[in-house]
Each structure stands twice: as C-alpha cells, then as structure tokens.
Enzyme design. Structure first.
Site, PDB file in Angstrom:
ATOM      1  N   ARG A  69      26.374 -11.287  -8.686  1.00 23.16           N
ATOM      2  CA  ARG A  69      25.648 -11.197  -9.957  1.00 23.16           C
ATOM      3  C   ARG A  69      25.848 -12.468 -10.782  1.00 23.16           C
ATOM      4  NH1 ARG A  69      26.973  -5.099 -12.263  1.00 23.16           N
ATOM      5  NH2 ARG A  69      26.012  -3.896 -10.573  1.00 23.16           N
ATOM      6  N   ALA A  89      29.041 -15.473 -15.013  1.00 18.51           N
ATOM      7  CA  ALA A  89      30.127 -14.503 -14.872  1.00 18.51           C
ATOM      8  C   ALA A  89      29.560 -13.103 -14.984  1.00 18.51           C
ATOM      9  CB  ALA A  89      31.196 -14.732 -15.951  1.00 18.51           C
ATOM     10  N   ASP A  90      30.206 -12.182 -14.295  1.00 15.36           N
ATOM     11  CA  ASP A  90      29.808 -10.780 -14.393  1.00 15.36           C
ATOM     12  C   ASP A  90      31.047  -9.919 -14.186  1.00 15.36           C
ATOM     13  OD1 ASP A  90      27.156  -9.092 -14.510  1.00 15.36           O
ATOM     14  OD2 ASP A  90      28.464  -8.072 -13.088  1.00 15.36           O
ATOM     15  N   THR A  91      31.103  -8.800 -14.897  1.00  7.92           N
ATOM     16  CA  THR A  91      32.276  -7.934 -14.878  1.00  7.92           C
ATOM     17  C   THR A  91      31.877  -6.506 -14.524  1.00  7.92           C
ATOM     18  OG1 THR A  91      33.354  -9.296 -16.568  1.00  7.92           O
ATOM     19  CG2 THR A  91      34.216  -7.072 -16.253  1.00  7.92           C
ATOM     20  N   GLY A 126      33.572 -11.644 -11.555  1.00 11.09           N
ATOM     21  CA  GLY A 126      33.152 -12.668 -10.617  1.00 11.09           C
ATOM     22  C   GLY A 126      32.662 -13.901 -11.353  1.00 11.09           C
TER      23      GLY A 126
END
Length: 240
Positions: A69, A89-91, A126
């Site tokens: 993502r 960034a992705d959480t 990520g």
C-alpha cells in the site's frame, strides 16, 4: 514545534500521504517536504512481479500488505514530483490473523475495541521510498512491527471513547498519540510505528536514497514527545 533544518536536503522530498500524523512526525526529521495525497492504496490491481518479490515477508493477504500500500501511494505520486525522493507509508492493525482497518461507523469501532480489549495485537507500518528521478531503480522497502497491549476495557470505557469521534479515522479504532493512548497498557517496539511513521526506519531509508540534512531520529522523537507534552516511554522495550 521547532522545525529548524540542520542542512538543506540534497534532493526535494515528498510525502505521499494525507495523514496529519505522518506529516507531523516527518517534520521532526528536520527537512522540508511537500504533501502529495492519492487514493492509490485502495487499488487492487496486481503490482509488477519485481515489486511483489521485493516486499518484506508478511503472513497476510497481499492486498493487506502495508508496504505494498505504501508503494502504491509513492508510485502514484511520482508523476506529481518527478524531481523528488518520495516516501509512502501505510499502517495496519492485526489481531489473531485478521486485519482491523478503519471502522466504517461507530458500531464497527465498538466491535473492534471489544476485540482488542485485554489483548496484545500487532501494528505494522510499511514504508516505500522511490527516487522519482531514477526510473530504472527499484524502490526501497521496509516493514516495522510493534506489539501493543490494550487494557481491559468496559463497555462504558469503549462507549465514552467512541463518542469522542477519534476512533473513526484510525486503523484498529484507536489513536495512541491522542485520547486512545489512555487505552494502551504497553508498547513493545517502535512507538512511532504505532502512530504511523517509524522514524528510525524512515531515516534509514531516506539516507539510503541519498537524502542529507536529516535530524537524528531519536532526537526527533524526543522533540515530538516534548512538544506533545508526553513523557518518554520506558526504553527498552519502547523505542522511537
């Protein structure tokens, strides 16, 4: 916030995220950047095989991989910042093999918080860094995981928190940096991973991409905590 830049960056920097939390944290690394927000992380088209092969291992469906993502966001931003290094960034929040995304409504938020109550879950963030000037280079990837334990919550605790509205735009239905921090018993690993941008990993990837002038991430973390009126959590096990 004291945002004094330690040195001019060697290349423009862009953050491919609309998250105010990521914008705030990245600013504490001390270099200027621009924001490029897209909805690319919601796309489900299959990425190039080289990208899939380079992703950090994760025992979850590919669509849920936060590094994929993050790459989708950064890749989509390249057209708007072809002269820049771009970070996405992705959480996600994972519990017992399930991914808890942002709740769709207050009932969904209450359901998630009941599941998290009294348990330890994993927060993954990520990261993907793309040098948009180099179309021949693979992105730089990382995946950071932190273990978060939530206190045992009563229905009244959950109702009061959901009534604030804060959980509705947060993965897992809580935000550790704000009121949701009162629900958290402990964090093992990177605290800023749980917020949405692990500063140490971000600093490392940006340095690898050739960025200069970055503030030490531990110093940035301390400044962020101080400016938010927070105490430094015990270290170890909680890290920047």
């Amino acid at each position: 916030m004291n945002s004094t830049v330690t040195d001019e960056p060697s290349v423009p920097l862009a953050l491919a995220s609309a998250s105010p939390r990521r914008r705030e944290l990245l600013a504490y690394l001390g270099v200027p950047f621009r924001i490029i927000a897209t909805d690319a992380e919601e796309h489900d088209h299959l990425p190039p095989p080289a990208i899939v092969a380079a992703l950090p291992p994760l025992a979850l469906p590919l669509f849920d991989h936060p590094t994929l993502r993050a790459w989708r966001k950064a890749h989509a931003a390249c057209a708007s910042a072809p002269d820049s290094v771009i970070i996405g960034a992705d959480t996600i929040v994972a519990l017992e093999g399930d991914v808890l995304n942002k709740p769709v409504d207050p009932d969904d938020a209450r359901r998630m918080l009941r599941r998290l109550s009294g348990k330890t879950h994993t927060v993954y963030t990520g990261l993907a860094v793309i040098d948009a000037r180099r179309t021949d280079a693979l992105p730089l990837f990382d995946l950071v995981a932190s273990q978060v334990t939530i206190d045992t919550l009563s229905d009244a605790d959950i109702a009061a928190y959901v009534a604030t509205g804060e959980p509705l735009d947060k993965a897992g239905a809580y935000g550790i940096q704000d009121l949701g921090g009162r629900l958290v018993r402990s964090v093992v690993g990177s605290y800023t991973c749980v917020v949405g941008l692990p500063l140490v990993a971000t600093w490392r990837l940006l340095r690898a991409a050739g960025m200069t002038g970055l503030r030490d991430p531990a110093e940035g973390y301390r400044r962020w905590l101080r400016d938010r009126g927070k105490e430094i959590p015990p270290c170890p096990p909680t890290l920047p």
